[in-house]
Each structure stands twice: as structure tokens, then as C-alpha cells.
Design a protein around this motif. Sequence first.
Motif, PDB file in Angstrom:
ATOM      1  N   ASP A 176      -7.844   8.309  -6.707  1.00 46.92           N
ATOM      2  CA  ASP A 176      -8.777   8.815  -5.691  1.00 46.92           C
ATOM      3  C   ASP A 176      -8.343  10.162  -5.142  1.00 46.92           C
ATOM      4  O   ASP A 176      -9.197  10.965  -4.723  1.00 46.92           O
ATOM      5  CB  ASP A 176      -8.916   7.799  -4.553  1.00 46.92           C
ATOM      6  CG  ASP A 176      -9.677   6.546  -4.975  1.00 46.92           C
ATOM      7  OD1 ASP A 176     -10.330   6.589  -6.040  1.00 46.92           O
ATOM      8  OD2 ASP A 176      -9.601   5.532  -4.265  1.00 46.92           O
ATOM      9  N   ARG A 177      -7.044  10.423  -5.083  1.00 44.02           N
ATOM     10  CA  ARG A 177      -6.605  11.736  -4.616  1.00 44.02           C
ATOM     11  C   ARG A 177      -6.272  12.670  -5.789  1.00 44.02           C
ATOM     12  O   ARG A 177      -5.484  13.606  -5.669  1.00 44.02           O
ATOM     13  CB  ARG A 177      -5.405  11.622  -3.675  1.00 44.02           C
ATOM     14  CG  ARG A 177      -4.182  10.908  -4.179  1.00 44.02           C
ATOM     15  CD  ARG A 177      -3.072  11.023  -3.124  1.00 44.02           C
ATOM     16  NE  ARG A 177      -1.867  10.322  -3.464  1.00 44.02           N
ATOM     17  CZ  ARG A 177      -1.490   9.156  -2.951  1.00 44.02           C
ATOM     18  NH1 ARG A 177      -2.257   8.558  -2.056  1.00 44.02           N
ATOM     19  NH2 ARG A 177      -0.349   8.592  -3.315  1.00 44.02           N
ATOM     20  N   GLU A 222       0.833  -1.202   0.000  1.00 45.19           N
ATOM     21  CA  GLU A 222       0.000   0.000   0.000  1.00 45.19           C
ATOM     22  C   GLU A 222       0.865   1.247   0.000  1.00 45.19           C
ATOM     23  O   GLU A 222       1.944   1.284   0.594  1.00 45.19           O
ATOM     24  CB  GLU A 222      -0.913  -0.012   1.235  1.00 45.19           C
ATOM     25  CG  GLU A 222      -1.955   1.084   1.239  1.00 45.19           C
ATOM     26  CD  GLU A 222      -2.883   0.970   2.437  1.00 45.19           C
ATOM     27  OE1 GLU A 222      -3.754   1.835   2.580  1.00 45.19           O
ATOM     28  OE2 GLU A 222      -2.731   0.012   3.213  1.00 45.19           O
ATOM     29  N   ASN A 223       0.397   2.282  -0.708  1.00 39.44           N
ATOM     30  CA  ASN A 223       1.109   3.558  -0.800  1.00 39.44           C
ATOM     31  C   ASN A 223       2.507   3.403  -1.387  1.00 39.44           C
ATOM     32  O   ASN A 223       3.430   4.133  -1.042  1.00 39.44           O
ATOM     33  CB  ASN A 223       1.188   4.237   0.571  1.00 39.44           C
ATOM     34  CG  ASN A 223      -0.184   4.648   1.088  1.00 39.44           C
ATOM     35  OD1 ASN A 223      -1.035   5.104   0.322  1.00 39.44           O
ATOM     36  ND2 ASN A 223      -0.414   4.446   2.373  1.00 39.44           N
ATOM     37  N   ARG A 247      -5.342   2.946  -7.824  1.00 39.85           N
ATOM     38  CA  ARG A 247      -6.630   3.562  -7.440  1.00 39.85           C
ATOM     39  C   ARG A 247      -6.422   4.639  -6.375  1.00 39.85           C
ATOM     40  O   ARG A 247      -7.135   5.652  -6.362  1.00 39.85           O
ATOM     41  CB  ARG A 247      -7.590   2.496  -6.933  1.00 39.85           C
ATOM     42  CG  ARG A 247      -8.171   1.604  -8.029  1.00 39.85           C
ATOM     43  CD  ARG A 247      -9.350   0.799  -7.511  1.00 39.85           C
ATOM     44  NE  ARG A 247      -9.800  -0.175  -8.490  1.00 39.85           N
ATOM     45  CZ  ARG A 247     -10.581   0.113  -9.518  1.00 39.85           C
ATOM     46  NH1 ARG A 247     -11.008   1.358  -9.683  1.00 39.85           N
ATOM     47  NH2 ARG A 247     -10.954  -0.833 -10.368  1.00 39.85           N
ATOM     48  N   GLN A 248      -5.476   4.413  -5.488  1.00 40.13           N
ATOM     49  CA  GLN A 248      -5.190   5.423  -4.464  1.00 40.13           C
ATOM     50  C   GLN A 248      -4.716   6.730  -5.097  1.00 40.13           C
ATOM     51  O   GLN A 248      -5.069   7.823  -4.628  1.00 40.13           O
ATOM     52  CB  GLN A 248      -4.139   4.893  -3.487  1.00 40.13           C
ATOM     53  CG  GLN A 248      -4.612   3.709  -2.664  1.00 40.13           C
ATOM     54  CD  GLN A 248      -3.512   3.156  -1.775  1.00 40.13           C
ATOM     55  OE1 GLN A 248      -2.367   3.592  -1.857  1.00 40.13           O
ATOM     56  NE2 GLN A 248      -3.859   2.206  -0.938  1.00 40.13           N
ATOM     57  N   GLU A 268      -4.847  -1.664  -7.032  1.00 40.06           N
ATOM     58  CA  GLU A 268      -5.224  -0.978  -5.790  1.00 40.06           C
ATOM     59  C   GLU A 268      -4.325   0.214  -5.505  1.00 40.06           C
ATOM     60  O   GLU A 268      -4.793   1.284  -5.090  1.00 40.06           O
ATOM     61  CB  GLU A 268      -5.195  -1.964  -4.619  1.00 40.06           C
ATOM     62  CG  GLU A 268      -6.250  -3.053  -4.711  1.00 40.06           C
ATOM     63  CD  GLU A 268      -7.654  -2.481  -4.893  1.00 40.06           C
ATOM     64  OE1 GLU A 268      -7.985  -1.497  -4.202  1.00 40.06           O
ATOM     65  OE2 GLU A 268      -8.410  -3.012  -5.724  1.00 40.06           O
TER      66      GLU A 268
END
Length: 291
Positions: A264-265, A171-172, A260-261, A257
Motif C-alpha cells: 500500500d505504501r 502490525e508494522n 499489504r501495508q 496483512e
Amino acid sequence: SVDLPVEMVTNSSWKTLADSVRNFALLDLAVQFGLEQDRSDKAKWRSASADISARSQSFCISINDNKFFDHYAGKGGIGAIDFTMHIQNCSFQEAVEKLANERPSTNLQAPTQEKRPKCNIRDETRWEAVRNYLVNERRLPADQVNRLHAEGLLAADSRQNVMVFRHQLAENFERGEAIGANLRGTIPNATGEIFKGLTPGTAREDGYFWFQQGEGKINRVVITESAIDAISYSALNEFANATVFLSTDGQGAIPVEALRQIIDREGEIILAHDRDRQGEHLAWQVAQQFS
């Protein structure tokens, strides 16, 4: 233990020396000897490198643990010595010597079976030649090549291939463990072709080569088909915000995923694929996953 050069090993130590190399992993040796894993049948290995392609003999070999079978020759064997004798077309003694010289030293009193690594064994002595290929022939910036090498993302193997390491992506855009590597040859074979392949156990749909430029929260990801494309794009384009350059290795698999982050921002995803039918197809394949 006593470490001796191969040429100094006495006849009484010969059996011990042979026993110490007999259990070398055949998959590692297949890569070192220039065989390439069959894309349609992962259990088979075929002739690939300049060394083998230049010879009249070619190979189609199934490898199962310490056993192998050459479908072209109609014969097989067990263990690293048999495998080396078959591929290198050499005697028993020559095979033992070749295998013993593959490692830094020969431990005559405590032979051990090495655990096969997930990637090829890096060979730092070959790095300068690989670096020259990337800088002088592929025209990549020397400072960037040096940085990616220092970060463990680029390396050389014992056959002077470029090793491009793939990592899991958390993530990130947190970098996970290295789970494999792409190989790209630096020396054309007899027909002018450059070897391309994967290290044993590497799957094209798992893991990514990627690196970041700039500090702070990532607001932009550039997706390319190859690692060299990613490095080239970063050299030709400067962005004010932190940017990730990521290679899919010519496949449609992407870290959905994580991307998508970014979306989304209200970040930016740039598809920098080749300007051909295949590149257009891959770009649309990526875009459709976010439609």
C-alpha cells in the motif's frame, strides 16, 4: 535443599531421586532422544537422529501426556523413567541417572514437575559447535550469526541442533512472542542425512523467522523458503532502505496483512525462492494472494 552428583546419591535417597525425575515431560524427552514428530500424525514420534538410526531398533511411539506406546514393539509405559528405559535400552538405575543429569542439579528434598517449555531447552555449551557449522559449513557471515544469536533468534539445543526461533508478527512488523522453533541438525546420521524437525507444539503455519536490516520505516520484504536462505540473501545483497528478511519454512503461509501495508505504501516484495518446481509453485502461491 541438598544438591548432589548422581554418583554420590546413597541407596536411601535413591527412591527420592527417582521420584524427582519420574514426571519429566515425555515430549521434551522425545526431542532430546532424537525422535521426530510424524508430519502426518502429530501424536506419533519416530526414529530420526544419528544415535537412533544407527541402531537396529526403530520407534513409532504415541505420546499422551505421561503415557506412551510403541507401535513397533507392541508395548508402552508410564512416566519418564519407563520412556527412557525403552528408548535408551537401559536399566532402571541407568535411566534415573540419565534423567538426573539432564538438569543442572538434582534437588533431593523438593522434587518438582517442570512446566514443558514451548521450545527446546537452549544449551549454550553447544552454541560454539553450532556457530562453527553455520559459519564454516554454511558460509554465513560470522558477525551476522553472532548478532542473530545475541538477539535470541538463533541458538543451540542439547543435541547440537540449530534452533531457529519463530515469532508472532504484529502490525508494522512488530515482533511478538516466540511461539516455536525449527530444528536443523549439524551432524549427519549413518546415511548422511541431516535431521530437520520442529520443537514440540510448533506449527509450520504459525509464526515466522525474520530479522531486519537498516533503520527506519520498512519498505522492502524479502521472502525465502528457509532461515539460512534469508541470512544468505541478506549477506549477498545490500539495500539502502530498511529491509525485512523473512522465512516461510517452505510453506505457503505468509503474513498477508503486514505485507499489504508494504504494498500500500508502494514498497517492494521480493520472492527469493529456490530455483526448482517447488520453489516456483510457492512463489506463485504467494503472488496470487495479492492479485
